[in-house]
Design a protein around this motif. Sequence first.
Motif, mmCIF file in Angstrom:
data_model
loop_
_atom_site.group_PDB
_atom_site.id
_atom_site.type_symbol
_atom_site.label_atom_id
_atom_site.label_comp_id
_atom_site.label_asym_id
_atom_site.label_seq_id
_atom_site.Cartn_x
_atom_site.Cartn_y
_atom_site.Cartn_z
ATOM 1 N N GLY A 13 0.819 -1.219 0.000
ATOM 2 C CA GLY A 13 0.000 0.000 0.000
ATOM 3 C C GLY A 13 0.842 1.252 0.000
ATOM 4 O O GLY A 13 1.982 1.280 -0.478
ATOM 5 N N MET A 14 0.244 2.301 0.583
ATOM 6 C CA MET A 14 0.818 3.644 0.525
ATOM 7 C C MET A 14 2.258 3.724 1.025
ATOM 8 O O MET A 14 3.136 4.263 0.362
ATOM 9 C CB MET A 14 -0.057 4.556 1.388
ATOM 10 C CG MET A 14 -0.339 5.891 0.816
ATOM 11 S SD MET A 14 -1.656 6.648 1.808
ATOM 12 C CE MET A 14 -0.804 8.125 2.266
ATOM 13 N N ILE A 15 2.513 3.135 2.197
ATOM 14 C CA ILE A 15 3.823 3.344 2.805
ATOM 15 C C ILE A 15 4.899 2.468 2.154
ATOM 16 O O ILE A 15 6.093 2.713 2.315
ATOM 17 C CB ILE A 15 3.760 3.131 4.349
ATOM 18 C CG1 ILE A 15 4.848 3.945 5.050
ATOM 19 C CG2 ILE A 15 3.830 1.670 4.723
ATOM 20 C CD1 ILE A 15 4.668 5.427 4.964
ATOM 21 N N ASP A 36 1.068 -9.295 -1.240
ATOM 22 C CA ASP A 36 -0.110 -8.597 -0.706
ATOM 23 C C ASP A 36 -1.309 -9.509 -0.928
ATOM 24 O O ASP A 36 -1.288 -10.399 -1.792
ATOM 25 C CB ASP A 36 -0.317 -7.265 -1.461
ATOM 26 C CG ASP A 36 -1.207 -6.267 -0.710
ATOM 27 O OD1 ASP A 36 -0.690 -5.222 -0.300
ATOM 28 O OD2 ASP A 36 -2.415 -6.540 -0.544
ATOM 29 N N LEU A 37 -2.368 -9.291 -0.125
ATOM 30 C CA LEU A 37 -3.641 -9.973 -0.408
ATOM 31 C C LEU A 37 -4.074 -9.636 -1.828
ATOM 32 O O LEU A 37 -4.649 -10.455 -2.537
ATOM 33 C CB LEU A 37 -4.726 -9.469 0.566
ATOM 34 C CG LEU A 37 -4.656 -9.904 2.030
ATOM 35 C CD1 LEU A 37 -5.787 -9.245 2.814
ATOM 36 C CD2 LEU A 37 -4.734 -11.421 2.147
ATOM 37 N N ARG A 41 -1.694 -5.555 -6.931
ATOM 38 C CA ARG A 41 -1.011 -4.399 -6.335
ATOM 39 C C ARG A 41 0.446 -4.756 -6.024
ATOM 40 O O ARG A 41 1.362 -3.972 -6.282
ATOM 41 C CB ARG A 41 -1.736 -3.973 -5.060
ATOM 42 C CG ARG A 41 -1.266 -2.652 -4.513
ATOM 43 C CD ARG A 41 -2.042 -2.247 -3.266
ATOM 44 N NE ARG A 41 -3.445 -1.999 -3.541
ATOM 45 C CZ ARG A 41 -4.419 -2.052 -2.627
ATOM 46 N NH1 ARG A 41 -4.129 -2.345 -1.375
ATOM 47 N NH2 ARG A 41 -5.664 -1.815 -2.957
ATOM 48 N N LEU A 72 4.088 -4.381 6.193
ATOM 49 C CA LEU A 72 3.502 -3.060 5.931
ATOM 50 C C LEU A 72 1.996 -3.174 5.728
ATOM 51 O O LEU A 72 1.389 -2.419 4.967
ATOM 52 C CB LEU A 72 4.149 -2.416 4.697
ATOM 53 C CG LEU A 72 5.672 -2.313 4.726
ATOM 54 C CD1 LEU A 72 6.192 -1.605 3.480
ATOM 55 C CD2 LEU A 72 6.142 -1.585 5.982
ATOM 56 N N THR A 73 1.394 -4.144 6.410
ATOM 57 C CA THR A 73 -0.058 -4.289 6.341
ATOM 58 C C THR A 73 -0.697 -3.309 7.325
ATOM 59 O O THR A 73 -0.005 -2.621 8.091
ATOM 60 C CB THR A 73 -0.480 -5.727 6.693
ATOM 61 O OG1 THR A 73 -0.086 -6.013 8.038
ATOM 62 C CG2 THR A 73 0.161 -6.730 5.749
ATOM 63 N N HIS A 78 -1.335 -6.833 11.571
ATOM 64 C CA HIS A 78 0.084 -6.946 11.964
ATOM 65 C C HIS A 78 0.377 -8.267 12.670
ATOM 66 O O HIS A 78 1.372 -8.941 12.362
ATOM 67 C CB HIS A 78 0.489 -5.769 12.868
ATOM 68 C CG HIS A 78 0.710 -4.491 12.116
ATOM 69 N ND1 HIS A 78 1.069 -3.319 12.727
ATOM 70 C CD2 HIS A 78 0.617 -4.196 10.799
ATOM 71 C CE1 HIS A 78 1.200 -2.354 11.818
ATOM 72 N NE2 HIS A 78 0.909 -2.863 10.649
ATOM 73 N N GLU A 95 5.676 -2.262 10.644
ATOM 74 C CA GLU A 95 5.240 -0.874 10.824
ATOM 75 C C GLU A 95 4.522 -0.762 12.171
ATOM 76 O O GLU A 95 4.122 -1.751 12.778
ATOM 77 C CB GLU A 95 4.344 -0.421 9.653
ATOM 78 C CG GLU A 95 5.010 0.577 8.723
ATOM 79 C CD GLU A 95 5.604 1.811 9.422
ATOM 80 O OE1 GLU A 95 5.044 2.266 10.424
ATOM 81 O OE2 GLU A 95 6.625 2.327 8.966
ATOM 82 N N LYS A 96 4.369 0.448 12.639
ATOM 83 C CA LYS A 96 3.720 0.706 13.925
ATOM 84 C C LYS A 96 2.209 0.735 13.748
ATOM 85 O O LYS A 96 1.738 0.997 12.643
ATOM 86 C CB LYS A 96 4.226 2.012 14.528
ATOM 87 C CG LYS A 96 4.093 3.259 13.602
ATOM 88 C CD LYS A 96 2.721 3.879 13.600
ATOM 89 C CE LYS A 96 2.521 4.927 12.562
ATOM 90 N NZ LYS A 96 1.102 5.248 12.341
ATOM 91 N N TYR A 182 5.115 8.011 17.300
ATOM 92 C CA TYR A 182 6.315 8.795 16.986
ATOM 93 C C TYR A 182 6.821 9.542 18.222
ATOM 94 O O TYR A 182 8.013 9.559 18.520
ATOM 95 C CB TYR A 182 6.022 9.809 15.870
ATOM 96 C CG TYR A 182 5.628 9.132 14.584
ATOM 97 C CD1 TYR A 182 6.597 8.532 13.778
ATOM 98 C CD2 TYR A 182 4.301 9.048 14.191
ATOM 99 C CE1 TYR A 182 6.239 7.880 12.613
ATOM 100 C CE2 TYR A 182 3.931 8.403 13.024
ATOM 101 C CZ TYR A 182 4.906 7.818 12.240
ATOM 102 O OH TYR A 182 4.549 7.168 11.100
#
Length: 373
Positions: A13-15, A36-37, A41, A72-73, A78, A95-96, A182
């Motif tokens: 995705g985006m990130i 990815d699912l 993409r 990165l889901t 996660h 990712e967080k 953050y």
Amino acid sequence: MSGTTGIGIIGAGMISEQYLTNLTVYPDVTVHVVGDLDVDRATAQAEKWGVAQGGDVDAVLGHPDVDIVINLTIPAAHEQVSVAALQAGKHVWTEKPLAVDRAAGRRILDAAEAAGRRVGCAPDTVLGPGFQTAKRAIAEGLIGTPYAAATGFQWQGPDVIHPNPDFLFARGGGPLFDMGPYYFAGLVHLFGSVSGVAALGGRAATERSVQVGPRAGEAFPVEVPTHLSVLTEFAAGQQAQSLLSFDTAIFRHGVFEVHGTEGTLVLPDPNYFTGAIQLYRPAADRAGIAAQQPELVPVVGAETGRGLGALDMARAIAEGREHLATGELGYHVLDVLESVAEAVEARAFIDVASRVETPAAVAADFDPFARTL
Ligand SMILES: NC(=O)c1ccc[n+]([C@@H]2O[C@H](COP(=O)([O-])OP(=O)(O)OC[C@H]3O[C@@H](n4cnc5c(N)ncnc54)[C@H](O)[C@@H]3O)[C@@H](O)[C@H]2O)c1
């Protein structure tokens, strides 16, 4: 490309754009596959970034050359993705937030221990040269003994730009879980473990509406506090005050001030890898206060972006040392976020049970673009 650490990305995705920008140029790592699912993409991202393979999740988990899976889901996925990767014998950078709650976060760390594999957790922005130059300066005594901090992130909220903003106002969202990682990770990198929190939380509206895209005008409920004032106590004795808001017309982000016995240091936005560092000294008299101007502290280190934490993890595995942004740190930050939410509900001071080692600083000569493996 032999000798480099193999990377597989799950979540295109985006990130993923930012991760692929950097991980495809760091010489110490090679991205072999994107999954990815949504296989189309993943395939499109792989093609765009010159990655050999795009596919489904199993294409990543089953890839023999993948050492580290980058998760990165979305936060709700996660746990499932990280645990599956660990059970497939891979290290994981996620990712967080680490997971949506403490129990899920603990299951990820337990799976890592059972598999003898590592977990690293975003944010890695605070490993960037901006924040780390400031961290080293504080450690070297630039502002004397640091004893307090003030942080702030406030704006009118992401519904002004996001076509599907509901999830950002539901459990696991709000300014606390979206932006809090953050600021609290930054504070933990400087001061170490949090021992307790108090907080007030409110919301300017109990219902908001989508403002952009095809759903514009559609109402959705605000399920979590959207304006929080947090007081944080650290095990080593420091304190911090933090504002986190989706409810103010003024957009002010990246406020991160550390007060010491000999000065105040204004750090870069912990959501970015670099930025200005300003030093304020106490003035000698009233005229000095009126004329007060900060000194700029030069940032040292190579400019980079997301993927830095995974790169540090790859090098740390090869060197047999601890990596900097550990899963334990991610768990502690998640514990703090949940404790803040509980403090708001209970209108009470909440003790934070977990503890984490204060991470080491990134070396001034850390060069992500060097080949070291
Ligand atoms: N977008 C940002 O600016 C930003 C910034 C910092 C961190 N993050 C973090 O990055 C993560 C991803 O955010 P995003 O904005 O890229 O989200 P996104 O919705 O754009 O992309 C997520 C991708 O994950 C895929 N996915 C979801 N569940 C999956 C599963 N079970 N298995 C495989 N693939 C799955 C989706 O199909 C989608 O392609 C989140 O944890 C978020 O907190 C995002």
